[in-house]
Design a protein around this motif. Sequence first.
Motif, PDB file in Angstrom:
ATOM      1  N   LYS A  16       0.836  -1.192   0.000  1.00 48.63           N
ATOM      2  CA  LYS A  16       0.000   0.000   0.000  1.00 48.63           C
ATOM      3  C   LYS A  16       0.879   1.253   0.000  1.00 48.63           C
ATOM      4  N   GLY A  17       0.677   2.104  -0.988  1.00 48.98           N
ATOM      5  CA  GLY A  17       1.447   3.334  -1.073  1.00 48.98           C
ATOM      6  C   GLY A  17       2.644   3.263  -1.989  1.00 48.98           C
ATOM      7  N   SER A  18       2.844   2.132  -2.668  1.00 47.40           N
ATOM      8  CA  SER A  18       3.997   1.978  -3.556  1.00 47.40           C
ATOM      9  C   SER A  18       3.791   2.709  -4.881  1.00 47.40           C
ATOM     10  N   CYS A  19       4.918   3.032  -5.516  1.00 49.61           N
ATOM     11  CA  CYS A  19       4.924   3.409  -6.926  1.00 49.61           C
ATOM     12  C   CYS A  19       5.633   2.288  -7.666  1.00 49.61           C
ATOM     13  N   PHE A  20       4.937   1.661  -8.585  1.00 51.19           N
ATOM     14  CA  PHE A  20       5.523   0.575  -9.370  1.00 51.19           C
ATOM     15  C   PHE A  20       5.972   1.106 -10.714  1.00 51.19           C
ATOM     16  N   ILE A  21       7.259   0.893 -11.041  1.00 51.37           N
ATOM     17  CA  ILE A  21       7.812   1.337 -12.313  1.00 51.37           C
ATOM     18  C   ILE A  21       8.149   0.109 -13.148  1.00 51.37           C
ATOM     19  N   ALA A  22       7.518  -0.007 -14.288  1.00 53.38           N
ATOM     20  CA  ALA A  22       7.665  -1.198 -15.128  1.00 53.38           C
ATOM     21  C   ALA A  22       8.927  -1.136 -15.986  1.00 53.38           C
ATOM     22  N   PHE A  23       9.665  -2.244 -15.989  1.00 58.11           N
ATOM     23  CA  PHE A  23      10.841  -2.408 -16.844  1.00 58.11           C
ATOM     24  C   PHE A  23      10.660  -3.645 -17.711  1.00 58.11           C
ATOM     25  N   LYS A  24      11.137  -3.567 -18.927  1.00 56.72           N
ATOM     26  CA  LYS A  24      11.153  -4.737 -19.792  1.00 56.72           C
ATOM     27  C   LYS A  24      12.457  -5.482 -19.576  1.00 56.72           C
ATOM     28  N   GLY A  25      12.356  -6.734 -19.079  1.00 57.62           N
ATOM     29  CA  GLY A  25      13.542  -7.537 -18.830  1.00 57.62           C
ATOM     30  C   GLY A  25      13.744  -8.589 -19.897  1.00 57.62           C
ATOM     31  N   GLU A  26      14.759  -9.410 -19.710  1.00 58.98           N
ATOM     32  CA  GLU A  26      15.054 -10.470 -20.673  1.00 58.98           C
ATOM     33  C   GLU A  26      13.982 -11.553 -20.656  1.00 58.98           C
ATOM     34  N   ASN A  27      13.405 -11.795 -19.479  1.00 59.16           N
ATOM     35  CA  ASN A  27      12.465 -12.908 -19.333  1.00 59.16           C
ATOM     36  C   ASN A  27      11.002 -12.483 -19.228  1.00 59.16           C
ATOM     37  N   ALA A  63       1.296   3.634 -11.083  1.00 61.70           N
ATOM     38  CA  ALA A  63       1.940   2.641 -11.945  1.00 61.70           C
ATOM     39  C   ALA A  63       2.529   3.376 -13.144  1.00 61.70           C
ATOM     40  N   VAL A  64       3.793   3.083 -13.441  1.00 60.80           N
ATOM     41  CA  VAL A  64       4.502   3.761 -14.526  1.00 60.80           C
ATOM     42  C   VAL A  64       4.764   2.750 -15.639  1.00 60.80           C
ATOM     43  N   PHE A  65       4.353   3.074 -16.852  1.00 56.13           N
ATOM     44  CA  PHE A  65       4.429   2.169 -17.993  1.00 56.13           C
ATOM     45  C   PHE A  65       5.329   2.744 -19.092  1.00 56.13           C
ATOM     46  N   ALA A 120       2.266   1.666 -24.371  1.00 60.46           N
ATOM     47  CA  ALA A 120       1.087   2.526 -24.498  1.00 60.46           C
ATOM     48  C   ALA A 120      -0.219   1.742 -24.402  1.00 60.46           C
ATOM     49  N   GLU A 121      -0.264   0.542 -24.957  1.00 66.41           N
ATOM     50  CA  GLU A 121      -1.497  -0.247 -24.947  1.00 66.41           C
ATOM     51  C   GLU A 121      -1.851  -0.687 -23.534  1.00 66.41           C
ATOM     52  N   LEU A 122      -0.850  -1.163 -22.793  1.00 62.07           N
ATOM     53  CA  LEU A 122      -1.111  -1.608 -21.424  1.00 62.07           C
ATOM     54  C   LEU A 122      -1.392  -0.423 -20.507  1.00 62.07           C
ATOM     55  N   TYR A 123      -0.765   0.700 -20.793  1.00 58.11           N
ATOM     56  CA  TYR A 123      -1.065   1.930 -20.046  1.00 58.11           C
ATOM     57  C   TYR A 123      -2.531   2.315 -20.227  1.00 58.11           C
ATOM     58  N   ALA A 124      -3.020   2.252 -21.454  1.00 57.55           N
ATOM     59  CA  ALA A 124      -4.391   2.659 -21.751  1.00 57.55           C
ATOM     60  C   ALA A 124      -5.414   1.785 -21.024  1.00 57.55           C
ATOM     61  N   LYS A 125      -5.074   0.530 -20.808  1.00 58.75           N
ATOM     62  CA  LYS A 125      -6.006  -0.410 -20.166  1.00 58.75           C
ATOM     63  C   LYS A 125      -5.966  -0.345 -18.646  1.00 58.75           C
ATOM     64  N   ALA A 126      -4.940   0.295 -18.085  1.00 51.99           N
ATOM     65  CA  ALA A 126      -4.747   0.279 -16.635  1.00 51.99           C
ATOM     66  C   ALA A 126      -5.687   1.237 -15.920  1.00 51.99           C
ATOM     67  N   ALA A 127      -6.028   0.874 -14.697  1.00 51.24           N
ATOM     68  CA  ALA A 127      -6.859   1.719 -13.847  1.00 51.24           C
ATOM     69  C   ALA A 127      -5.970   2.515 -12.896  1.00 51.24           C
ATOM     70  N   GLY A 128      -6.587   3.444 -12.171  1.00 49.00           N
ATOM     71  CA  GLY A 128      -5.871   4.165 -11.127  1.00 49.00           C
ATOM     72  C   GLY A 128      -4.911   5.218 -11.655  1.00 49.00           C
ATOM     73  N   ASN A 129      -4.095   5.743 -10.749  1.00 45.50           N
ATOM     74  CA  ASN A 129      -3.086   6.726 -11.130  1.00 45.50           C
ATOM     75  C   ASN A 129      -2.025   6.048 -11.995  1.00 45.50           C
ATOM     76  N   LYS A 130      -1.659   6.692 -13.101  1.00 40.38           N
ATOM     77  CA  LYS A 130      -0.718   6.040 -14.008  1.00 40.38           C
ATOM     78  C   LYS A 130       0.049   7.073 -14.825  1.00 40.38           C
ATOM     79  N   ALA A 131       1.189   6.641 -15.330  1.00 40.86           N
ATOM     80  CA  ALA A 131       1.997   7.501 -16.201  1.00 40.86           C
ATOM     81  C   ALA A 131       2.624   6.646 -17.282  1.00 40.86           C
ATOM     82  N   LEU A 132       2.726   7.201 -18.483  1.00 43.60           N
ATOM     83  CA  LEU A 132       3.393   6.555 -19.607  1.00 43.60           C
ATOM     84  C   LEU A 132       4.672   7.343 -19.882  1.00 43.60           C
ATOM     85  N   VAL A 133       5.817   6.670 -19.846  1.00 51.55           N
ATOM     86  CA  VAL A 133       7.101   7.352 -20.011  1.00 51.55           C
ATOM     87  C   VAL A 133       7.882   6.771 -21.185  1.00 51.55           C
TER      88      VAL A 133
END
Length: 240
Positions: A36-47, A65-67, A70-83
């Motif tokens: 609760k209260g986290s900011c999740f920043i998404a990274f593309k990894g090898e796996n 949630a930081v994406f 663009a497609e997954l960002y558009a589908k997400a709920a809540g506070n979000k950012a596309l970077v």
Amino acid sequence: MLVTQAISAMGCVIESRVTTDQTIRNFTIDSRQVRKGSCFIAFKGENTDGNLYGNGAVTAGAVLAVFTDAELYAKAAGNKALVKDSLQALKNIGAAKLAKYKGRKIALTGSVGKTTTKELISEVLKSRKRVYTSYGNYNNELGVAICAANLKLGTSWAVFEMGTNASGEISALSKYIKPDVCVITGIGHAHIGRFSGIDGLAKEKLSIVDGMEGKGVLYIPDSCRRFVTDDIKAKAEVRY
């Protein structure tokens, strides 16, 4: 740091949506560590692609949630950012935290015992001061950025560990952290093949003073005295 402040600090935001501004309690790139209260920043990894877990992170309690997708960002709920770049966004958040920090910063590197020495220094300081200690062996560009983003501004000392696999990495990390005190645990033969011999490796380790603003203090073993040049002495007060 509020959600809106974090988004503003990222500097590479394409689009964002904030429905409720809230305080961010921690920054993470691992959806399994979201609370609760986290900011999740998404990274593309090898796996796997962290973007796939952004919406789940919000469900698990993330306030942002930081994406980069663009497609997954558009589908997400809540506070979000596309970077444009997750690493740059995280580094910029860390830089914003560091700019506000009023305590003193220690940067540590060396061929052996970095994490153990970091923990020992932190424990000694904790006997008298409030101390922020970087996580485990998070000592590369990404790891240091995560630790900077999670810096506790109310502490008097912050201790960061720095590692290197290529020339220039330590200098870049030092300029990012801007330490007041630097510690080198030793200069050995680990990764020596990447630095054209022991002198090249020593130069890389000693570049930890490059980010000092003003003349700070460098602690280095007496056995490494021969590597300390006049240029290093001009940047830092050297203690053996």
